[in-house]
Enzyme design. Sequence first.
Site, mmCIF file in Angstrom:
data_model
loop_
_atom_site.group_PDB
_atom_site.id
_atom_site.type_symbol
_atom_site.label_atom_id
_atom_site.label_comp_id
_atom_site.label_asym_id
_atom_site.label_seq_id
_atom_site.Cartn_x
_atom_site.Cartn_y
_atom_site.Cartn_z
ATOM 1 N N LYS A 129 -4.918 3.223 -2.658
ATOM 2 C CA LYS A 129 -4.042 2.564 -1.696
ATOM 3 C C LYS A 129 -4.763 2.302 -0.369
ATOM 4 O O LYS A 129 -4.472 1.309 0.325
ATOM 5 C CB LYS A 129 -2.791 3.408 -1.452
ATOM 6 C CG LYS A 129 -1.829 3.418 -2.636
ATOM 7 C CD LYS A 129 -1.281 2.027 -2.929
ATOM 8 C CE LYS A 129 -0.161 2.041 -3.943
ATOM 9 N NZ LYS A 129 0.420 0.702 -4.185
ATOM 10 N N SER B 11 0.867 -1.177 0.000
ATOM 11 C CA SER B 11 0.000 0.000 0.000
ATOM 12 C C SER B 11 0.910 1.235 0.000
ATOM 13 O O SER B 11 1.843 1.300 -0.791
ATOM 14 C CB SER B 11 -0.932 -0.033 1.205
ATOM 15 O OG SER B 11 -1.764 1.109 1.247
ATOM 16 N N TYR C 131 -4.794 8.373 -6.090
ATOM 17 C CA TYR C 131 -3.744 7.492 -5.582
ATOM 18 C C TYR C 131 -4.034 7.067 -4.140
ATOM 19 O O TYR C 131 -4.017 5.875 -3.817
ATOM 20 C CB TYR C 131 -2.394 8.203 -5.653
ATOM 21 C CG TYR C 131 -1.254 7.393 -5.063
ATOM 22 C CD1 TYR C 131 -0.725 6.312 -5.755
ATOM 23 C CD2 TYR C 131 -0.716 7.711 -3.814
ATOM 24 C CE1 TYR C 131 0.314 5.565 -5.229
ATOM 25 C CE2 TYR C 131 0.320 6.968 -3.278
ATOM 26 C CZ TYR C 131 0.831 5.901 -3.984
ATOM 27 O OH TYR C 131 1.855 5.153 -3.453
#
Length: 253
Positions: free
Chosen positions: A158, A140, A154
């Site tokens: 994650k 992650s 993004y």
Amino acid sequence: MSAQDEQQKTIWITGASSGLGLALAKHYLLSGNKVIVSARREGSLKQLERLYPDELSFIAFDVTKASDVEAVKEALAAKTQHLDLAILNAGTCEYLDIDEPDWDLFERVNQVNYMGMVRSIQVCLPLLKATPNAHLVGVSSQAVQAPFIRSEAYGASKAAVRYLLESLRLDLAPDDVAVSCILPGFIDTPLTQRNDFDMPFIMPPEQAAQRIEKAIAKRVYEYAFPKRLSAVLAMARLFPKLWFKYNSRERSE
């Protein structure tokens, strides 16, 4: 069987053609393991294959393509009947310009970071469940610890990866498959070299690979590093208004 053979593990690493994935492949090869690597293209892996012709093998895998899953699953099963460790590392990053937003980037980022992780799990899970004491590791990001400007796509992807792994840990417990989530800070890779901002505590991929290997060996639930960055990001949770004050975007004139 020698002691070295008994300690040898079979490991699958995605996103291994450069950066952190390539550094992890090198690290585990130096430790005497059998490493299977995947990426869209071989890239720098070709040179590594020449150095380790018996220990390293490559399977092409574009994690954005659901149509690749069955072929990659068959190719992986053809190379090994068991899998001790899967490190799912494939990832990408794009930043959102909120004044001129490209909304399609959410789909592009999600297809690699989150759905790419899901497809990789589809590939390796049967072998992991068939292997005693197997270990699933997903990468992650420390970005999930705090909000950052332009990081909507993004960070969200994650964060989804983190939750996915936490939930899988519960469901895979009866199958004796450990699950770990790795949250790196900034690592000097071709991806981060495109960034146009300061990256505190950035480290070379080789150093990051060493830290991750130690955490994997301990079978931790979660490992965030470097700790100095974790301490800074803790401010976002402890003092959210202060974090907003110093990190929100200023309107350009």
